[in-house]
Design a protein around this motif. Structure first.
Motif, short mmCIF file in Angstrom:
data_model
loop_
_atom_site.label_atom_id
_atom_site.label_comp_id
_atom_site.label_asym_id
_atom_site.label_seq_id
_atom_site.Cartn_x
_atom_site.Cartn_y
_atom_site.Cartn_z
N LEU A 84 -32.71 -61.28 89.99
CA LEU A 84 -33.44 -61.51 90.31
C LEU A 84 -33.64 -61.24 91.55
CD1 LEU A 84 -34.54 -64.62 88.11
CD2 LEU A 84 -34.84 -62.04 87.78
N THR A 85 -34.73 -60.21 92.23
CA THR A 85 -34.60 -60.05 94.25
C THR A 85 -35.88 -61.19 93.98
OG1 THR A 85 -36.06 -58.08 93.40
CG2 THR A 85 -33.99 -57.71 93.20
N GLY A 86 -36.43 -60.82 95.74
CA GLY A 86 -37.62 -61.16 96.56
C GLY A 86 -38.82 -60.42 96.46
N LYS A 87 -38.59 -59.14 95.59
CA LYS A 87 -39.96 -58.27 95.38
C LYS A 87 -39.79 -58.59 93.65
CE LYS A 87 -40.89 -58.37 99.57
NZ LYS A 87 -41.94 -58.24 101.06
N ASP A 88 -40.15 -59.36 93.04
CA ASP A 88 -41.07 -59.39 91.93
C ASP A 88 -39.96 -58.09 91.23
OD1 ASP A 88 -42.46 -61.78 91.84
OD2 ASP A 88 -43.86 -60.29 91.91
N ASP A 170 -32.00 -65.62 97.47
CA ASP A 170 -32.38 -66.64 97.82
C ASP A 170 -33.77 -66.47 97.90
OD1 ASP A 170 -30.29 -68.38 98.25
OD2 ASP A 170 -29.46 -67.59 99.68
N LYS A 171 -34.10 -65.14 98.49
CA LYS A 171 -35.77 -64.72 98.50
C LYS A 171 -36.31 -64.41 96.34
CE LYS A 171 -34.40 -61.90 101.97
NZ LYS A 171 -34.22 -60.87 102.96
N SER A 172 -35.55 -64.63 95.60
CA SER A 172 -36.59 -64.72 93.99
C SER A 172 -37.62 -65.83 94.58
CB SER A 172 -35.86 -64.31 93.88
OG SER A 172 -34.94 -65.74 93.12
N ASN A 176 -40.39 -65.84 89.27
CA ASN A 176 -39.47 -65.13 88.19
C ASN A 176 -38.38 -65.68 87.55
OD1 ASN A 176 -39.97 -63.69 91.77
ND2 ASN A 176 -41.17 -63.07 89.79
N LEU A 177 -37.38 -67.30 87.88
CA LEU A 177 -36.86 -67.38 86.65
C LEU A 177 -37.37 -67.85 85.77
CD1 LEU A 177 -34.04 -68.36 86.22
CD2 LEU A 177 -34.50 -70.80 87.33
N VAL A 178 -38.75 -68.39 85.51
CA VAL A 178 -39.61 -68.77 83.94
C VAL A 178 -39.53 -67.61 83.77
CG1 VAL A 178 -41.77 -70.09 83.78
CG2 VAL A 178 -40.14 -70.63 85.79
N ASP A 179 -40.09 -66.59 84.00
CA ASP A 179 -40.53 -65.67 83.11
C ASP A 179 -39.45 -65.13 83.00
OD1 ASP A 179 -42.77 -65.45 84.26
OD2 ASP A 179 -42.78 -64.29 86.16
N ILE A 180 -38.12 -65.07 83.25
CA ILE A 180 -37.28 -63.85 82.94
C ILE A 180 -36.52 -65.51 81.05
CG2 ILE A 180 -35.43 -65.08 83.83
CD1 ILE A 180 -35.60 -61.55 82.81
N MET A 197 -25.05 -65.99 92.21
CA MET A 197 -24.62 -64.62 92.75
C MET A 197 -24.17 -65.26 93.11
SD MET A 197 -28.27 -62.45 94.40
CE MET A 197 -29.10 -61.88 92.91
N THR A 198 -23.13 -63.37 93.48
CA THR A 198 -21.53 -63.28 94.37
C THR A 198 -22.53 -62.35 95.66
OG1 THR A 198 -21.51 -61.01 92.98
CG2 THR A 198 -20.64 -63.42 92.26
N PRO A 199 -21.31 -61.89 96.42
CA PRO A 199 -21.67 -61.39 97.34
C PRO A 199 -21.58 -60.08 97.21
CG PRO A 199 -20.12 -62.81 98.56
CD PRO A 199 -20.46 -63.68 97.15
N GLY A 200 -21.20 -59.25 96.23
CA GLY A 200 -21.07 -58.33 95.46
C GLY A 200 -22.11 -58.38 94.52
N ASP A 201 -23.28 -58.31 93.97
CA ASP A 201 -24.45 -58.54 93.76
C ASP A 201 -25.46 -58.35 95.06
OD1 ASP A 201 -23.27 -58.97 91.03
OD2 ASP A 201 -23.60 -61.24 91.43
N LEU A 202 -25.43 -59.44 95.95
CA LEU A 202 -25.94 -59.23 96.60
C LEU A 202 -26.52 -57.97 97.66
CD1 LEU A 202 -26.27 -62.47 99.12
CD2 LEU A 202 -27.80 -61.52 97.29
N LYS A 203 -24.95 -57.51 98.20
CA LYS A 203 -24.79 -55.66 98.70
C LYS A 203 -25.56 -54.73 97.65
CE LYS A 203 -21.53 -53.49 100.66
NZ LYS A 203 -21.50 -52.00 99.54
N MET A 204 -25.46 -54.58 96.16
CA MET A 204 -25.82 -53.94 94.87
C MET A 204 -27.08 -54.23 95.50
SD MET A 204 -25.31 -54.52 91.20
CE MET A 204 -23.17 -54.45 91.28
#
Length: 213
Positions: A84-88, A170-172, A176-180, A197-204
């Motif tokens: 889940l990202t910070g821009k929906d 952290d930006k989500s 968004n969590l409730v929706d998913i 979330m791992t650092p690799g996921d953030l980089k992705m």
């Protein structure tokens, strides 16, 4: 009840000029009070109170509190990771780990993550379609509510079904969590977990050109 006042106008002196009597009406609403209380009591006894609709979430215990035999083993072929990202927006990929090279981007909605979840869930667990049949049987009183819940839980938690890992940066938004989680319920996915979330996921997420920054 209505009372009629028949006291006439004009004086009562002898020889006075006679005038027409004026009639006044007074309505007594006292019996209506009893009727009102009877109606209130009737509706209180015959109307069912609305029950809040909630979703039960079983939060996992810490890894150090679990024994090795109690830990759930997840196959990479069954796993789907949702970021889940910070821009929906939603970044998702199939498998476990950070070796995925082609993560996909979608959004919330019927033609977004819901469509993906439905397709992947039915592919791995074709018996999901039978939930509608059991629900119809329960509505027609051909099976009991307990029987429906037992079949519903059994189908959703099929050991060969899709396992979804949900991660939020952290930006989500909390929405968004409730929706998913709602999408998990709508698509009848009973096997999912909320993990860090791992650092690799953030980089992705940050390296993906289709993700809004």
């Amino acid at each position: 009840m209505a009372d009629i006042d028949t006291s006439g106008g004009g004086g009562h002196k002898k020889g006075g000029k006679k005038r027409g009597k004026k009639l006044s009406t007074r309505v007594d609403f006292t019996p209506m009070v009893d009727l009102g209380f009877l109606l209130i009591t009737f509706f209180m006894l015959t109307t069912s109170m609305s029950k809040p609709s909630v979703m039960d979430i079983n939060m996992p215990v810490k890894d150090e509190q679990l024994k090795d035999e109690d830990k759930t083993k997840i196959k990479a072929s069954q796993a789907m990771t949702i970021l889940l990202t910070g821009k929906d927006q939603i970044v998702y990929y199939f498998g476990i780990g950070e070796e995925v090279q082609n993560p996909l981007v979608t959004n919330f909605g019927a033609n977004g993550i819901r469509k993906v979840l439905l397709e992947e869930s039915r592919k791995r667990n074709p018996s999901l379609d039978s939930i509608k049949i059991f629900k119809q049987m329960a509505n027609e009183r051909r099976i009991t509510e307990d029987e429906f819940k037992a079949n519903y839980s059994r189908i959703r938690n099929n050991k060969n079904g899709l396992i979804v890992l949900i991660k939020a940066d952290d930006k989500s938004k909390y929405k968004n969590l409730v929706d998913i989680l709602d999408e998990m319920n709508i698509t009848n996915n009973g096997r999912y977990a909320i993990v860090d979330m791992t650092p690799g996921d953030l980089k992705m997420i940050n390296d993906n050109p289709y993700v809004k920054k």
